[in-house]
Design an enzyme around this catalytic site. Structure first.
Site, PDB file in Angstrom:
ATOM      1  N   TRP A 130     -19.961   2.091  16.636  1.00  0.00           N
ATOM      2  CA  TRP A 130     -19.686   1.182  15.526  1.00  0.00           C
ATOM      3  C   TRP A 130     -19.681  -0.281  15.971  1.00  0.00           C
ATOM      4  O   TRP A 130     -20.194  -1.171  15.289  1.00  0.00           O
ATOM      5  CB  TRP A 130     -18.332   1.563  14.897  1.00  0.00           C
ATOM      6  CG  TRP A 130     -17.862   0.708  13.776  1.00  0.00           C
ATOM      7  CD1 TRP A 130     -18.629   0.003  12.898  1.00  0.00           C
ATOM      8  CD2 TRP A 130     -16.501   0.467  13.393  1.00  0.00           C
ATOM      9  NE1 TRP A 130     -17.826  -0.648  11.983  1.00  0.00           N
ATOM     10  CE2 TRP A 130     -16.506  -0.376  12.276  1.00  0.00           C
ATOM     11  CE3 TRP A 130     -15.269   0.912  13.890  1.00  0.00           C
ATOM     12  CZ2 TRP A 130     -15.337  -0.803  11.644  1.00  0.00           C
ATOM     13  CZ3 TRP A 130     -14.110   0.496  13.253  1.00  0.00           C
ATOM     14  CH2 TRP A 130     -14.153  -0.355  12.144  1.00  0.00           C
ATOM     15  N   ARG A 131     -19.060  -0.542  17.140  1.00  0.00           N
ATOM     16  CA  ARG A 131     -18.866  -1.934  17.582  1.00  0.00           C
ATOM     17  C   ARG A 131     -19.953  -2.379  18.550  1.00  0.00           C
ATOM     18  O   ARG A 131     -19.774  -3.317  19.320  1.00  0.00           O
ATOM     19  CB  ARG A 131     -17.484  -2.060  18.261  1.00  0.00           C
ATOM     20  CG  ARG A 131     -16.342  -1.611  17.359  1.00  0.00           C
ATOM     21  CD  ARG A 131     -15.015  -1.589  18.101  1.00  0.00           C
ATOM     22  NE  ARG A 131     -13.978  -0.933  17.329  1.00  0.00           N
ATOM     23  CZ  ARG A 131     -13.202  -1.549  16.431  1.00  0.00           C
ATOM     24  NH1 ARG A 131     -13.351  -2.829  16.211  1.00  0.00           N
ATOM     25  NH2 ARG A 131     -12.285  -0.872  15.772  1.00  0.00           N
ATOM     26  N   ASP A 162     -21.918   9.082  18.719  1.00  0.00           N
ATOM     27  CA  ASP A 162     -21.873   8.970  17.256  1.00  0.00           C
ATOM     28  C   ASP A 162     -22.265   7.563  16.809  1.00  0.00           C
ATOM     29  O   ASP A 162     -21.739   6.576  17.312  1.00  0.00           O
ATOM     30  CB  ASP A 162     -20.440   9.268  16.789  1.00  0.00           C
ATOM     31  CG  ASP A 162     -20.283   9.171  15.275  1.00  0.00           C
ATOM     32  OD1 ASP A 162     -20.866  10.012  14.571  1.00  0.00           O
ATOM     33  OD2 ASP A 162     -19.588   8.250  14.796  1.00  0.00           O
ATOM     34  N   TYR A 188     -23.914   0.690  10.743  1.00  0.00           N
ATOM     35  CA  TYR A 188     -23.265  -0.082  11.812  1.00  0.00           C
ATOM     36  C   TYR A 188     -24.158  -1.256  12.229  1.00  0.00           C
ATOM     37  O   TYR A 188     -25.314  -1.065  12.616  1.00  0.00           O
ATOM     38  CB  TYR A 188     -22.951   0.801  13.033  1.00  0.00           C
ATOM     39  CG  TYR A 188     -21.941   1.902  12.767  1.00  0.00           C
ATOM     40  CD1 TYR A 188     -21.134   1.894  11.633  1.00  0.00           C
ATOM     41  CD2 TYR A 188     -21.796   2.957  13.650  1.00  0.00           C
ATOM     42  CE1 TYR A 188     -20.218   2.902  11.389  1.00  0.00           C
ATOM     43  CE2 TYR A 188     -20.867   3.973  13.424  1.00  0.00           C
ATOM     44  CZ  TYR A 188     -20.092   3.938  12.281  1.00  0.00           C
ATOM     45  OH  TYR A 188     -19.192   4.947  12.049  1.00  0.00           O
ATOM     46  N   ARG A 224     -19.946   8.801   3.514  1.00  0.00           N
ATOM     47  CA  ARG A 224     -18.871   8.820   2.515  1.00  0.00           C
ATOM     48  C   ARG A 224     -19.405   9.508   1.262  1.00  0.00           C
ATOM     49  O   ARG A 224     -20.601   9.404   0.968  1.00  0.00           O
ATOM     50  CB  ARG A 224     -18.404   7.395   2.163  1.00  0.00           C
ATOM     51  CG  ARG A 224     -17.544   6.777   3.245  1.00  0.00           C
ATOM     52  CD  ARG A 224     -16.907   5.462   2.852  1.00  0.00           C
ATOM     53  NE  ARG A 224     -16.100   4.956   3.962  1.00  0.00           N
ATOM     54  CZ  ARG A 224     -14.816   5.231   4.158  1.00  0.00           C
ATOM     55  NH1 ARG A 224     -14.164   5.998   3.298  1.00  0.00           N
ATOM     56  NH2 ARG A 224     -14.161   4.750   5.199  1.00  0.00           N
ATOM     57  N   LEU A 229      -7.689   5.492  18.361  1.00  0.00           N
ATOM     58  CA  LEU A 229      -6.687   4.526  18.841  1.00  0.00           C
ATOM     59  C   LEU A 229      -6.377   3.550  17.707  1.00  0.00           C
ATOM     60  O   LEU A 229      -5.990   2.404  17.940  1.00  0.00           O
ATOM     61  CB  LEU A 229      -7.215   3.789  20.083  1.00  0.00           C
ATOM     62  CG  LEU A 229      -7.573   4.701  21.273  1.00  0.00           C
ATOM     63  CD1 LEU A 229      -8.198   3.895  22.415  1.00  0.00           C
ATOM     64  CD2 LEU A 229      -6.337   5.459  21.774  1.00  0.00           C
ATOM     65  N   GLY A 263      -8.311   1.964  15.892  1.00  0.00           N
ATOM     66  CA  GLY A 263      -9.169   0.774  15.944  1.00  0.00           C
ATOM     67  C   GLY A 263      -8.564  -0.349  16.775  1.00  0.00           C
ATOM     68  O   GLY A 263      -8.926  -1.513  16.607  1.00  0.00           O
ATOM     69  N   GLN A 271     -15.599  -1.213  23.909  1.00  0.00           N
ATOM     70  CA  GLN A 271     -16.834  -1.806  24.425  1.00  0.00           C
ATOM     71  C   GLN A 271     -16.722  -2.124  25.919  1.00  0.00           C
ATOM     72  O   GLN A 271     -17.625  -2.715  26.506  1.00  0.00           O
ATOM     73  CB  GLN A 271     -17.149  -3.086  23.636  1.00  0.00           C
ATOM     74  CG  GLN A 271     -17.411  -2.828  22.159  1.00  0.00           C
ATOM     75  CD  GLN A 271     -18.558  -1.852  21.948  1.00  0.00           C
ATOM     76  OE1 GLN A 271     -19.697  -2.129  22.318  1.00  0.00           O
ATOM     77  NE2 GLN A 271     -18.262  -0.689  21.388  1.00  0.00           N
ATOM     78  N   ARG A 297     -12.633   0.913  30.286  1.00  0.00           N
ATOM     79  CA  ARG A 297     -11.795   1.674  29.329  1.00  0.00           C
ATOM     80  C   ARG A 297     -12.453   2.993  28.940  1.00  0.00           C
ATOM     81  O   ARG A 297     -11.766   3.962  28.617  1.00  0.00           O
ATOM     82  CB  ARG A 297     -11.504   0.827  28.087  1.00  0.00           C
ATOM     83  CG  ARG A 297     -10.474  -0.261  28.356  1.00  0.00           C
ATOM     84  CD  ARG A 297     -10.027  -0.958  27.085  1.00  0.00           C
ATOM     85  NE  ARG A 297      -9.047  -1.983  27.395  1.00  0.00           N
ATOM     86  CZ  ARG A 297      -8.833  -3.070  26.654  1.00  0.00           C
ATOM     87  NH1 ARG A 297      -9.534  -3.282  25.550  1.00  0.00           N
ATOM     88  NH2 ARG A 297      -7.923  -3.944  27.013  1.00  0.00           N
TER      89      ARG A 297
END
Ligand code: NAP
Length: 291
Positions: free
Chosen positions: A21-22, A47, A52, A125, A208, A210, A257, A261
């Site tokens: 997504w990011r 995913d 996005y 959705r 988390l 977001g 990102q 992490r």
């Protein structure tokens, strides 16, 4: 990383997945590094979604395009991942799961991803103006044409999922709800029960919250920190372990990102969270003890 079957399919994936997504503003080199780090850490489910990138420089399709560029530069990576994307949001209507829209959307996704098929195609959705039978007809044709191996849904209620399933030739293998220590609705809205009924997997988005988990201090984060100390772990590890320790199959899809992490998050798969630890987090969310 522990492997788990994706719903009733024969596909094995890592117990934690990586989401794009990011991702849309990444350079090719940065994107390549994130994807390789996720795969090397065992996060084999990747995913993404056609939407996005909307609102950012690359726009609609941006994240798929970046991932497609990574796959074009290193075709071997495609075989190392289980690739999931989504369609059905056009951001104006704003949801469209009509036959014609989806048949075009999947072709556009495949073109941007530079692949002939995705492993999982999800309706992002529910479009409540379109009959589920029409959406199912598109999904049946997408599977029949070999453009997607399996079908999933996202942000669907259980009854919407069942209504779509009633018209599909194949079993829906995944549902993708928001689920985290800060968003526990799937525990009680029937989503995770439906997964067990149908041998489907829940893909937890924003596990988390977001990033909200790190900017808030409340009884939930305090509980996570207490359990982190007990298990010699971090808030991240406990929050991710919370999602995987429900009785149903839940795969959290993380979205950091930062490569360090990504690597660190993989450790969450090894946290021996107990049932009591799990209920502690549920009770902190409920604000009262279990009845
Ligand atoms: N189906 C849907 O409707 C839907 C909706 C949303 C998302 N998704 C899926 O779920 C995936 C994950 O969503 P998400 O990105 O919201 O997941 P997330 O893992 O809950 O949140 C990621 C965010 O948390 C931040 N973060 C992580 N660790 C942190 C730490 N230790 N301290 C401070 N901040 C930290 C990250 O920042 P850094 O990047 O700086 O680490 C990033 O901004 C998406 O990529 C997408 O695939 C689906």
């Amino acid at each position: 990383m522990k492997q788990t079957l994706l719903g009733s399919s024969k596909i094995n994936v890592g117990a934690i997945g990586y989401g794009c997504w990011r991702f849309a503003e990444s350079s090719l080199q940065e994107a390549d590094r994130k994807i390789r780090t996720a795969l090397d850490s065992g996060m084999t489910l990747i995913d993404t979604a056609d939407i996005y990138g909307l609102g950012e420089a690359r726009g609609f399709g941006g994240a798929e395009e970046v991932l497609g560029n990574v796959l074009q530069a290193s075709p071997d990576l495609r075989g190392r991942m289980i690739l999931a994307t989504k369609g059905g949001i056009d951001a104006v209507r704003p949801y469209d799961t009509t036959y014609d829209y989806l048949m075009t959307a999947i072709d556009n996704s495949l073109a941007r991803l530079k692949t002939s098929a995705v492993d999982l195609y999800q309706i992002h959705r529910p479009d409540i103006t379109t009959h589920m039978a029409e959406t199912a007809r598109a999904l049946n044709d997408i599977v029949l044409a070999g453009k997607a191996r399996y079908i999933g849904v996202s942000n669907f209620t259980v009854s919407q999922t069942r209504a779509l399933q009633a018209h599909l030739d194949t079993k829906i293998i995944t549902t993708q709800p928001e689920f985290s220590a800060l968003q526990q609705a799937p525990l009680i809205d029937g989503t995770l029960d439906w997964c067990q009924e149908m041998t489907a997997t829940a893909l937890a988005w924003s596990p988390l919250a977001g990033g909200r988990l790190f900017s808030e201090n409340n009884p939930i984060t305090e509980t996570l920190d207490r359990l982190a100390e007990k298990h010699n772990a971090t808030r991240t590890h406990i929050a991710l372990a919370f999602t995987t320790h429900h009785g149903a199959d839940v795969i959290p899809i993380i979205g950091t990102q930062k490569t360090e992490r990504i690597i660190d998050s993989a450790k969450a798969g090894d946290i021996p969270l107990t049932a009591r630890d799990f209920y502690d987090i549920v009770e902190a969310y409920r604000g009262e003890a279990m009845p």
